[in-house]
Design a protein around this motif. Sequence first.
Motif, PDB file in Angstrom:
ATOM      1  N   ARG A  97       0.743  -1.071  -0.019  1.00  0.00           N
ATOM      2  CA  ARG A  97      -0.198  -0.033  -0.031  1.00  0.00           C
ATOM      3  C   ARG A  97       0.838   1.384   0.046  1.00  0.00           C
ATOM      4  N   GLY A  98       1.927   1.049   0.443  1.00  0.00           N
ATOM      5  CA  GLY A  98       2.833   2.224   0.461  1.00  0.00           C
ATOM      6  C   GLY A  98       3.933   2.561  -0.593  1.00  0.00           C
ATOM      7  N   THR A  99       3.853   1.471  -1.511  1.00  0.00           N
ATOM      8  CA  THR A  99       4.966   1.460  -2.772  1.00  0.00           C
ATOM      9  C   THR A  99       4.014   1.359  -3.945  1.00  0.00           C
ATOM     10  N   LEU A 100       3.009   1.523  -3.992  1.00  0.00           N
ATOM     11  CA  LEU A 100       2.214   1.479  -5.175  1.00  0.00           C
ATOM     12  C   LEU A 100       2.283   0.045  -5.806  1.00  0.00           C
ATOM     13  N   SER A 101       1.862  -0.887  -4.909  1.00  0.00           N
ATOM     14  CA  SER A 101       1.932  -2.527  -5.135  1.00  0.00           C
ATOM     15  C   SER A 101       3.197  -2.745  -5.720  1.00  0.00           C
ATOM     16  N   MET A 102       4.437  -2.194  -5.628  1.00  0.00           N
ATOM     17  CA  MET A 102       5.594  -2.297  -6.544  1.00  0.00           C
ATOM     18  C   MET A 102       6.494  -3.001  -5.243  1.00  0.00           C
ATOM     19  N   SER A 103       7.306  -4.246  -5.483  1.00  0.00           N
ATOM     20  CA  SER A 103       8.241  -4.824  -4.561  1.00  0.00           C
ATOM     21  C   SER A 103       9.398  -3.859  -4.549  1.00  0.00           C
ATOM     22  N   PRO A 104       9.836  -3.206  -3.275  1.00  0.00           N
ATOM     23  CA  PRO A 104      11.059  -2.397  -3.239  1.00  0.00           C
ATOM     24  C   PRO A 104      12.225  -3.496  -3.115  1.00  0.00           C
ATOM     25  N   LEU A 105      12.043  -4.572  -2.509  1.00  0.00           N
ATOM     26  CA  LEU A 105      13.116  -5.186  -2.628  1.00  0.00           C
ATOM     27  C   LEU A 105      13.722  -5.641  -3.914  1.00  0.00           C
ATOM     28  N   GLN A 106      12.860  -5.784  -4.685  1.00  0.00           N
ATOM     29  CA  GLN A 106      13.175  -6.226  -6.212  1.00  0.00           C
ATOM     30  C   GLN A 106      13.827  -5.057  -6.886  1.00  0.00           C
ATOM     31  N   GLY A 107      13.498  -3.894  -6.645  1.00  0.00           N
ATOM     32  CA  GLY A 107      14.230  -2.765  -7.168  1.00  0.00           C
ATOM     33  C   GLY A 107      15.733  -2.803  -6.540  1.00  0.00           C
ATOM     34  N   PHE A 108      15.542  -2.773  -5.327  1.00  0.00           N
ATOM     35  CA  PHE A 108      16.913  -2.387  -4.682  1.00  0.00           C
ATOM     36  C   PHE A 108      17.993  -3.644  -5.125  1.00  0.00           C
ATOM     37  N   LEU A 109      17.480  -4.912  -5.112  1.00  0.00           N
ATOM     38  CA  LEU A 109      18.150  -6.103  -5.792  1.00  0.00           C
ATOM     39  C   LEU A 109      18.749  -6.066  -7.204  1.00  0.00           C
ATOM     40  N   SER A 110      17.987  -5.462  -7.950  1.00  0.00           N
ATOM     41  CA  SER A 110      18.248  -5.116  -9.312  1.00  0.00           C
ATOM     42  C   SER A 110      19.510  -4.096  -9.335  1.00  0.00           C
TER      43      SER A 110
END
Length: 587
Positions: free
Chosen positions: A25-38
């Motif tokens: 709900r705080g990340t517009l349904s996006m995985s913050p971990l996936q962005g960080f790992l990328s």
Amino acid sequence: MVKNTYDPQTAMDQLDQRFQASIARGTLSMSPLQGFLSYIDWSRHLAISPGKQLELINLAIGQGLALAQYAQRTQTVGIPGTPSHHTNLNIEPPITDRRFSDQKWKTWPFNMMQLSYLMTEQWWKEATSDIRGVTPHHMDIVSMSVQQILNALSPKNFVASNPEVLQKTLEEQGANLVRGAMNAWQQALQQYTGTPDPKLENFKVGQQLATTPGKVVLRNQLMELIQYTPTTKKVHPEPVLIIPAWIMKYYILDLSAHNSMIRHLLDQGYTVFCISWKNPGVEERHMGMDDYLSMGFFAALDAINHITGQHKVHATGYCLGGTLLSIAAAAMGRDKDDRLLSMTLLAAQTDFSEPGELSLFIDNSQLAILEAEMADIGYLTGEQMAGAFLLLRSDLLIWSRYIKEFLLGEESTMNDLMAWNTDTTRMPAKMHSQYLRRLFLHDDLSESRYPVNGRPVSLTDIHVPIFCLGTETDHIAPWRSVYKIHHLCSSDITFALTNKGHNAGVVSEPGHKNRHFRVLARSNNDPYLGPDEWFKTAQFQEGSWWNCWFKWLNERSSEPVSPPPMGNPDKGYPLLCDAPGIYVFEK
């Protein structure tokens, strides 16, 4: 003694799900971990790639020299709109782009701004590609993220660096910016209050859109089946069943009268049925792909057989509806069910190994976040799906609109296709999770692992003639991915490729300007052609692909007879209400 029903594993799973749902709900349904790992994957591999680093340094030096040389060749001019005999508008920059095609971008200092921006964009494209060791999916995510930042920082998006906006601001003494601020306030107010855009008043379902006469002859928990009133005295005996995608309302195939595919089919002398999917809510959260098959496609097929008295049916699926049709056809081939006379797939994928830009949002980390959020509310909202599409085309769908409405102060326009695009739907949690995991993530359908009624199906069991359409600029179902039906089925396949994108390419009625397509038929005995070879070999034709498809259907249909009755109450298919039904109005 009271039995302890506490299950610690279930409780822990529920804790994880609730926690991840709160993150979503705080990340517009996006995985913050996936962005960080990328980012970690990309940056660390770039750090141990001295060759790539030298390549980027050389590129930066070369760009700097090219920028300096171009600056020397150009001459300084004043504020746009003020004539100057020093102006030279004929010097093309070393890099050109359609986004800066206006002649004003060739005047100083805007020529330098746009060239500097395009060089920066080019440099970052090189920096986020071809790095040894980086996971391709991680590389794509980093590249997409960088492009989103660059799109936001484009000189076109600022008053002082956009010559068209600056000139209009000077000419109108800032009145355009005042109008733009009013447009922004109006849109923010509409968003906050949930008020629809006033321009949608001219595009109402049942009044201007989805107006083809017909009757709802079947309604269940998942869909309504519409039978349309014939427009010809005689019709081909074999009816046409249309299976639209359920991520949007069905009436993209029945927009205004002039560009309604359904109306054109009726005028060609066909009895047409179309599924209108329910907009699911919490009650439908446990409905899965099997339900969409049994209560959707097969329920509709049974109804058509009873109403028309015909055993054979032409089936047409658009987008996800085409994927569902492919699964159903494979199951029917496996089970020796011969009720399909032909199958038409419109911008529909059957192989998801290269699904296009949507794959950016589909991996285990992203799905875990999405599933956690869907488990909380029971469905995927239309706004969540629309957000992904906006990101994929942010330059066109976000920033171009921002410039037009907020900087230039112009009113946005609306047409029937745009109105349909605002009419979003939800998707049941179970179905959407199955669809993303089994099809997009694991590609079970093309690998003959997808189960129907507990048994796997194979597309090799489809033997009916296939008409398959791809669209040239499709970012949802890329045409080369759609083309893979050729090596999955042994059927006779007629493949057509039309210009435009996923929606505009399909809604391409006869008489529409600037339309063309390529088409080539392959029998099951012909050797395989790769997509590039097919593109060079296929016949190029001006106009709408609809006429080509109508001819293809006619060649596989019997001589016209009197139309069948509307509905069949004796068989359990009464006339429930007029088209477009009630499900299409659900919000």
